[in-house]
Enzyme design. Sequence first.
Site, PDB file in Angstrom:
ATOM      1  CD1 TRP A   1      -3.091   5.854   0.398  1.00 30.59           C
ATOM      2  CD2 TRP A   1      -3.244   3.808  -0.506  1.00 30.59           C
ATOM      3  NE1 TRP A   1      -3.215   6.006  -0.966  1.00 30.59           N
ATOM      4  CE2 TRP A   1      -3.306   4.765  -1.544  1.00 30.59           C
ATOM      5  CE3 TRP A   1      -3.329   2.471  -0.845  1.00 30.59           C
ATOM      6  CZ2 TRP A   1      -3.438   4.424  -2.888  1.00 30.59           C
ATOM      7  CZ3 TRP A   1      -3.466   2.107  -2.193  1.00 30.59           C
ATOM      8  CH2 TRP A   1      -3.522   3.075  -3.185  1.00 30.59           C
TER       9      TRP A   1
ATOM     10  CD1 TRP B   1      -0.135  -1.209   3.287  1.00 34.25           C
ATOM     11  CD2 TRP B   1       0.057   1.015   3.403  1.00 34.25           C
ATOM     12  NE1 TRP B   1       0.425  -0.898   4.512  1.00 34.25           N
ATOM     13  CE2 TRP B   1       0.548   0.454   4.619  1.00 34.25           C
ATOM     14  CE3 TRP B   1       0.072   2.396   3.253  1.00 34.25           C
ATOM     15  CZ2 TRP B   1       1.045   1.234   5.657  1.00 34.25           C
ATOM     16  CZ3 TRP B   1       0.579   3.177   4.294  1.00 34.25           C
ATOM     17  CH2 TRP B   1       1.061   2.593   5.475  1.00 34.25           C
TER      18      TRP B   1
HETATM   19  C1  LIG Z   1      -6.706   5.559  -0.735  1.00 32.72           C
HETATM   20  C2  LIG Z   1      -7.282   6.861  -0.272  1.00 32.72           C
HETATM   21  C3  LIG Z   1      -6.455   7.964  -0.089  1.00 32.72           C
HETATM   22  C4  LIG Z   1      -6.987   9.186   0.370  1.00 32.72           C
HETATM   23  N1  LIG Z   1      -6.149  10.264   0.535  1.00 32.72           N
HETATM   24  C5  LIG Z   1      -6.652  11.434   0.992  1.00 32.72           C
HETATM   25  C6  LIG Z   1      -5.806  12.560   1.173  1.00 32.72           C
HETATM   26  O1  LIG Z   1      -4.587  12.512   0.975  1.00 32.72           O
HETATM   27  N2  LIG Z   1      -6.374  13.731   1.581  1.00 32.72           N
HETATM   28  C7  LIG Z   1      -7.723  13.840   1.850  1.00 32.72           C
HETATM   29  O2  LIG Z   1      -8.190  14.929   2.201  1.00 32.72           O
HETATM   30  N3  LIG Z   1      -8.522  12.772   1.721  1.00 32.72           N
HETATM   31  C8  LIG Z   1      -8.054  11.575   1.301  1.00 32.72           C
HETATM   32  N4  LIG Z   1      -8.892  10.507   1.142  1.00 32.72           N
HETATM   33  C9  LIG Z   1     -10.286  10.615   1.616  1.00 32.72           C
HETATM   34  C10 LIG Z   1     -11.317  11.061   0.566  1.00 32.72           C
HETATM   35  O3  LIG Z   1     -11.184  10.301  -0.597  1.00 32.72           O
HETATM   36  C11 LIG Z   1     -11.235  12.547   0.228  1.00 32.72           C
HETATM   37  O4  LIG Z   1     -11.214  13.319   1.420  1.00 32.72           O
HETATM   38  C12 LIG Z   1     -12.443  12.971  -0.594  1.00 32.72           C
HETATM   39  O5  LIG Z   1     -12.528  12.217  -1.779  1.00 32.72           O
HETATM   40  C13 LIG Z   1     -12.321  14.438  -0.933  1.00 32.72           C
HETATM   41  O6  LIG Z   1     -13.360  14.832  -1.787  1.00 32.72           O
HETATM   42  P1  LIG Z   1     -14.453  15.850  -1.291  1.00 32.72           P
HETATM   43  O7  LIG Z   1     -13.806  17.039  -0.693  1.00 32.72           O
HETATM   44  O8  LIG Z   1     -15.402  16.071  -2.403  1.00 32.72           O
HETATM   45  O9  LIG Z   1     -15.168  15.018  -0.134  1.00 32.72           O
HETATM   46  P2  LIG Z   1     -16.625  15.113   0.448  1.00 32.72           P
HETATM   47  O10 LIG Z   1     -17.278  13.807   0.225  1.00 32.72           O
HETATM   48  O11 LIG Z   1     -17.345  16.314  -0.009  1.00 32.72           O
HETATM   49  O12 LIG Z   1     -16.352  15.201   2.036  1.00 32.72           O
HETATM   50  C14 LIG Z   1     -16.133  16.444   2.715  1.00 32.72           C
HETATM   51  C15 LIG Z   1     -14.792  16.425   3.419  1.00 32.72           C
HETATM   52  O13 LIG Z   1     -14.746  15.383   4.385  1.00 32.72           O
HETATM   53  C16 LIG Z   1     -13.425  14.833   4.440  1.00 32.72           C
HETATM   54  N5  LIG Z   1     -13.496  13.419   4.054  1.00 32.72           N
HETATM   55  C17 LIG Z   1     -14.408  12.821   3.256  1.00 32.72           C
HETATM   56  N6  LIG Z   1     -14.171  11.504   3.177  1.00 32.72           N
HETATM   57  C18 LIG Z   1     -13.085  11.254   3.930  1.00 32.72           C
HETATM   58  C19 LIG Z   1     -12.342  10.081   4.247  1.00 32.72           C
HETATM   59  N7  LIG Z   1     -12.700   8.870   3.808  1.00 32.72           N
HETATM   60  N8  LIG Z   1     -11.253  10.200   5.044  1.00 32.72           N
HETATM   61  C20 LIG Z   1     -10.876  11.404   5.533  1.00 32.72           C
HETATM   62  N9  LIG Z   1     -11.555  12.549   5.267  1.00 32.72           N
HETATM   63  C21 LIG Z   1     -12.633  12.481   4.480  1.00 32.72           C
HETATM   64  C22 LIG Z   1     -12.570  15.609   3.450  1.00 32.72           C
HETATM   65  O14 LIG Z   1     -11.901  16.627   4.149  1.00 32.72           O
HETATM   66  C23 LIG Z   1     -13.612  16.169   2.499  1.00 32.72           C
HETATM   67  O15 LIG Z   1     -13.201  17.343   1.852  1.00 32.72           O
HETATM   68  C24 LIG Z   1      -8.384   9.291   0.662  1.00 32.72           C
HETATM   69  C25 LIG Z   1      -9.204   8.167   0.463  1.00 32.72           C
HETATM   70  C26 LIG Z   1      -8.667   6.978  -0.003  1.00 32.72           C
HETATM   71  C27 LIG Z   1      -9.585   5.799  -0.189  1.00 32.72           C
END
Ligand SMILES: Cc1cc2nc3c(=O)[nH]c(=O)nc-3n(C[C@H](O)[C@H](O)[C@H](O)COP(=O)(O)OP(=O)(O)OC[C@H]3O[C@@H](n4cnc5c(N)ncnc54)[C@H](O)[C@@H]3O)c2cc1C
Length: 475
Positions: free
Chosen positions: A381, A358
């Site tokens: 991850w 990973w």
């Molecule tokens: C393998 C992998 C790697 C990831 N790496 C990152 C990364 O480096 N930085 C990052 O911000 N997010 C990461 N995420 C979590 C998530 O995918 C993103 O936060 C999300 O896609 C951001 O899009 P959005 O702002 O439209 O989220 P929305 O769905 O609109 O959610 C709002 C906010 O909630 C938080 N959030 C949502 N889902 C998650 C989650 N599963 N984990 C943590 N926070 C979340 C984010 O801050 C996001 O902006 C990762 C997920 C996976 C599966």
Amino acid sequence: MKDNVIVWFRQDLRIHDNPALYEACRSGQVIPVYILDDHAAGDWKMGAASRWWLHHSLIALNKSLGGNLRLFKGDPSLTIAQLAQETSASAVYWNRAYEPWRIKRDSNIKLEMQKQGYTVQSFNGSLLWEPWDITKQDGTHYKVFTPFYRKGCLNAPAPREPLPPIELDSIVPSSTPFDIDSLQLLPKIDWDSEFYQHWQPGETGAADTLSSFLNTGLAHYRDGRNYPAKPYISTLSPHLHFGEISPNQVWYASAHTALDTSSEDALDCFHSELGWREFSYYQLYYNPNLPEKNLQTKFDRFPWKTDSSSHLSAWQKGLTGYPIIDAGMRQLWKTGYMHNRVRMVVGSFLVKNLLLHWQHGARWFWDCLLDADLASNSASWQWVAGCGADAAPYFRIFNPVTQGEKFDSEGDYIRQYIPELSNIPNKYIHTPWELSTEELLQYGVVLGETYPAPIVDLKHSRNAALEALSSIKEA
Ligand SMILES: Cc1cc2nc3c(=O)[nH]c(=O)nc-3n(C[C@H](O)[C@H](O)[C@H](O)COP(=O)(O)OP(=O)(O)OC[C@H]3O[C@@H](n4cnc5c(N)ncnc54)[C@H](O)[C@@H]3O)c2cc1C
């Protein structure tokens, strides 16, 4: 005459709802500063995409500060001590950051500056709840998300409400020009050209993004968030990462909108995603090795493949032959972002179908994601790989074909990022190899030439993954 207070900006590149700036404005004359510190960050210095964002975000912040942001590169302990002396500052304020290397560095700076007689204060500017405020009844910390969020966070005092706006008339004018190019943050190769179409780094961009999500996305969020071609996610993640907007602003603005539009159900789901962000920081705080070490140590014995280069490179380039994987990886490369559903599917494919560690994935994301965040990236991850605290069980292996058919049934997402498949009918858009060579030709595709044949067999690779898992169980 008021005292001079240095405000050290880090991952809080905003002027609204910024506790350190707010308190500094109330107590003195503000000297705003940003210091690029690649040294203390070590292996986790910012990746290329994050640097692009930072470049533009600092320009926006400097504008909001009337052109008075002081920029530096190097060791903050020296920079701050020198600046404090030169400006006769009496205090240094900052908002807390939670990366292990930052905690270590900041604690040392605090101690050193206090010894020299300066007032040093740190504030919570980026989390809804501090990690140390959320504990189980027996005083230990949570390991599983649902009780952490539902029992721990939601039963704790509500997050702080956003602070009132501040007057920025007490900023000490900077005598040095704002030389953003000296930080050399922009990529040397022309790879960022599409970023400009998708993103507006800075506080105004963050506010616009939030407002557009509240108007059109929030009400559909609960189900809509799973469909990568649909506009129902917030895309706030890079803005939140760089602190151009606080989670408190997002939490309360979404709550107000939901109340007005009777979208409480969607709000609960959206707030719980912000809760996942909190949980990631919580995990990093209590497990500083999260970016490098499996939380479940039995995974230390997992037989990852070591001859990784050709499969890894196909995955990175979006050339695996599985359309949903390739679309995701190309979205990442072109836009610096990937939809959450697709992040989970490409992660599962790398770790389970290709049997690659990973950390290969985490590193690639670190360099390419505009929202690259040590807490969320590492925790996610580990979740995908099954070795994290509250991880997806290892035997849950996402099937990229069924995931594609379920969440992109019309193939809109695929066609957006894989133009060479755009003429393939919906029925085969996730399985182009099921068409005959003649049929494929009709749609302008030659498998293995214009688009790759699948690099692994799904059934065999799934069985190999399950076998690998049982080997660590038995050991
Ligand atoms: C393998 C992998 C790697 C990831 N790496 C990152 C990364 O480096 N930085 C990052 O911000 N997010 C990461 N995420 C979590 C998530 O995918 C993103 O936060 C999300 O896609 C951001 O899009 P959005 O702002 O439209 O989220 P929305 O769905 O609109 O959610 C709002 C906010 O909630 C938080 N959030 C949502 N889902 C998650 C989650 N599963 N984990 C943590 N926070 C979340 C984010 O801050 C996001 O902006 C990762 C997920 C996976 C599966």
